[in-house]
Design an enzyme around this catalytic site. Structure first.
Site, PDB file in Angstrom:
ATOM      1  CG  ASP A   1     -85.376  31.631  16.171  1.00  0.00           C
ATOM      2  OD1 ASP A   1     -84.446  31.849  16.957  1.00  0.00           O
ATOM      3  OD2 ASP A   1     -85.715  30.501  15.794  1.00  0.00           O
TER       4      ASP A   1
ATOM      5  CE  LYS B   1     -78.820  30.155  14.218  1.00  0.00           C
ATOM      6  NZ  LYS B   1     -79.992  29.512  14.808  1.00  0.00           N
TER       7      LYS B   1
ATOM      8  CG  MET C   1     -84.886  27.678   5.435  1.00  0.00           C
ATOM      9  SD  MET C   1     -83.630  27.079   6.580  1.00  0.00           S
ATOM     10  CE  MET C   1     -84.320  25.514   7.090  1.00  0.00           C
TER      11      MET C   1
END
Ligand code: SAH
Length: 469
Positions: A249, A271, A384
């Protein structure tokens, strides 16, 4: 990195040393290990230099260096223990297009000579850009101790055997051959029967390995932790070191990727919240494709793979393709974040439960049990949550949370650019914007850094402690 390390071919080249005293002797001890023709200029040479000249290991010219003496030289060393004489040597060297090193003078040198651990043809060069010679000496001593002297012999014999070993298929099998040679077969054979026995053992090993059944590919779903490579588990480190393919990632730090083998294929499947992103199906397909080809795949995910990591989708895809996998847990960002501000997730008498929330889900800002979270004494880590901070703060206040509920944001946990912002629920969005928090961050609802927490506990009437947690 100001100096780039490389190994220069000195076969058939000239190396010129200006100066013939103690300092020159120290450098010459290294230079005489090479295949260069070494020429030393200087009157009244040190007895060791005179001896080397008699043994024809170097050429000694009994006068100071002069213009033209460095012609075609690959390198020129200024080892005069005299700044004026060294500067003259540098001019002569540069005029001839050579690289110049003035001993113990970093600023006037084109290159520096590293500390060396010599197991020719294996050479370890250690440099600290002149910053920490003591450290370089310590690293050298550690390696001298760790690496057996037979390593050079084994490497030399191995070098001569490369063509024969190339009969084995490229990749994992050939690597297994070489690991077994250097770890067990080579050292044992050398000890028992000398160099001849090593060659015989190499032939036997090729035959053994050719007969072994081919390995099937696997995937390790690995938690890479919050960024600091020291927060990686030993298991993760070992698997990463063995992997043929590393799929990682965006949040997996460069320091951790350094631990992969140099030949490993490394693929970022980022991402990015603000930019181009890999689709989950494509990531799944990539893992399956490499593992189906027999590769050992390390799928590195930040933190712990089971925390907002889409672990289940990847396990399902691997199951569907019949590919065996393991899960290696990691330190989740909220765990490292709690450590960095010196608080615990739970505490007797303060909060008996702790939630992990996400600020975002597939539908956008995520909905939660706002009423439950707004009650006094709640604690949660919000992942997040930076872009959702105005929404989070609004929802919680609307459901009755106290405006002065502490919130702590920790950005880039465990990395050198870690930043901590301690604020309150009503001021959260402005405090984050004011502090310029743009990287990955954990928001702790109901927790503040240790000192602030201790001060608040003194003021508030503590709830009596009951039982252990
Ligand atoms: N599996 C990861 C979480 C992935 S979701 C884990 O267990 O940590 C991505 C979110 O994790 C980021 O938006 C941020 O909230 C958090 N995060 C990941 N790495 C972080 C870090 N080094 N510092 C702060 N937060 C981090």
């Amino acid at each position: 990195m100001r100096h780039f390390p490389l190994f220069r071919d000195l076969r058939g080249r000239r190396v010129v040393v200006s100066g013939a005293g103690e300092t020159a002797v120290a450098k010459l001890r290294l230079l005489l290990k090479t295949e260069a023709t070494t020429v030393v200029y200087g009157a009244a040479p040190h007895p060791q230099i005179a001896r080397w000249a008699t043994e024809r290991r170097l050429i000694h010219i009994d006068r100071p260096i002069d213009h033209g003496d460095a012609l075609c030289a690959a390198m020129v060393y200024g080892a005069n223990e005299d700044a004026v004489e060294d500067a003259r040597a540098a001019i002569i060297g540069h005029a001839a297009g050579a690289l110049v090193n003035i001993v113990d003078n970093l600023e006037d040198s084109d290159f520096i000579t590293p500390a060396i651990v010599d197991r020719d043809p294996v050479t370890i060069a250690i440099g600290t850009e002149g910053a920490a010679p003591v450290l370089a000496r310590r690293i050298k001593a550690e390696n001298e101790e760790r690496l057996p002297h037979s390593l050079g012999t084994l490497a030399r014999i191995g070098q001569g055997f490369r063509d024969a070993a190339n009969a084995l298929p490229h990749g994992r099998i050939r690597r297994r051959f070489w690991s077994r040679y250097y770890d067990e077969v080579g050292p044992q054979a050398l000890e028992v029967g000398g160099e001849e026995a090593v060659v015989a053992a190499l032939h036997a090993l090729v035959a053994d390995i050719s007969e072994e059944a081919p390995e099937t590919g696997t995937v390790a779903l690995i938690g890479a932790g919050p960024g600091d490579p020291e927060l990686l588990t030993l298991k993760a480190r070992n698997v990463l070191h063995e992997a043929d393919v590393v799929i990682h990632d965006r949040l997996v730090s460069a320091d951790i990727l350094e631990l992969a083998r140099r030949e490993a294929i490394v693929i970022e499947v980022g991402k990015n919240p603000n930019g181009a992103s890999w689709k989950q199906e494509d990531i799944d397909a990539l893992m399956v494709e490499h593992a189906a080809n027999g590769a050992h795949v390390a799928r590195l995910k930040s933190g712990d793979p089971a925390v907002f990591g889409r672990l289940d989708e990847e396990m399902d895809a691997l199951d569907a393709a019949g590919i065996p996998f393991t899960i290696i847990p990691g330190i989740t960002a909220a765990s490292a974040a709690a450590a960095s501000i010196g608080v615990s997730w739970t505490r007797r008498g303060r909060n008996a439960s702790f939630r992990l929330l996400t600020g975002h889900d597939v539908a956008g800002f995520a909905e939660h049990d706002w009423r439950g979270l707004a009650k006094p004494g709640q604690a949660a880590a919000i992942y997040m949550g930076v872009r959702a901070s105005r929404f989070l703060s609004g929802r919680l206040l609307m459901h009755g949370a106290a405006a002065d509920t502490p919130v702590t944001a920790i950005e880039n946990v465990s990395r050198s650019d870690q930043k901590i912002v301690a604020t309150t629920l009503d001021r959260l969005p402005d405090a984050l914007a004011g502090a310029g928090i743009t990287g990955p961050a954990i928001l702790f609802l109901g927790l503040s850094p240790r000192q602030a927490m201790a001060a608040a506990d003194d003021i508030a009437d503590p709830i009596p402690a009951t039982g252990g947690q």
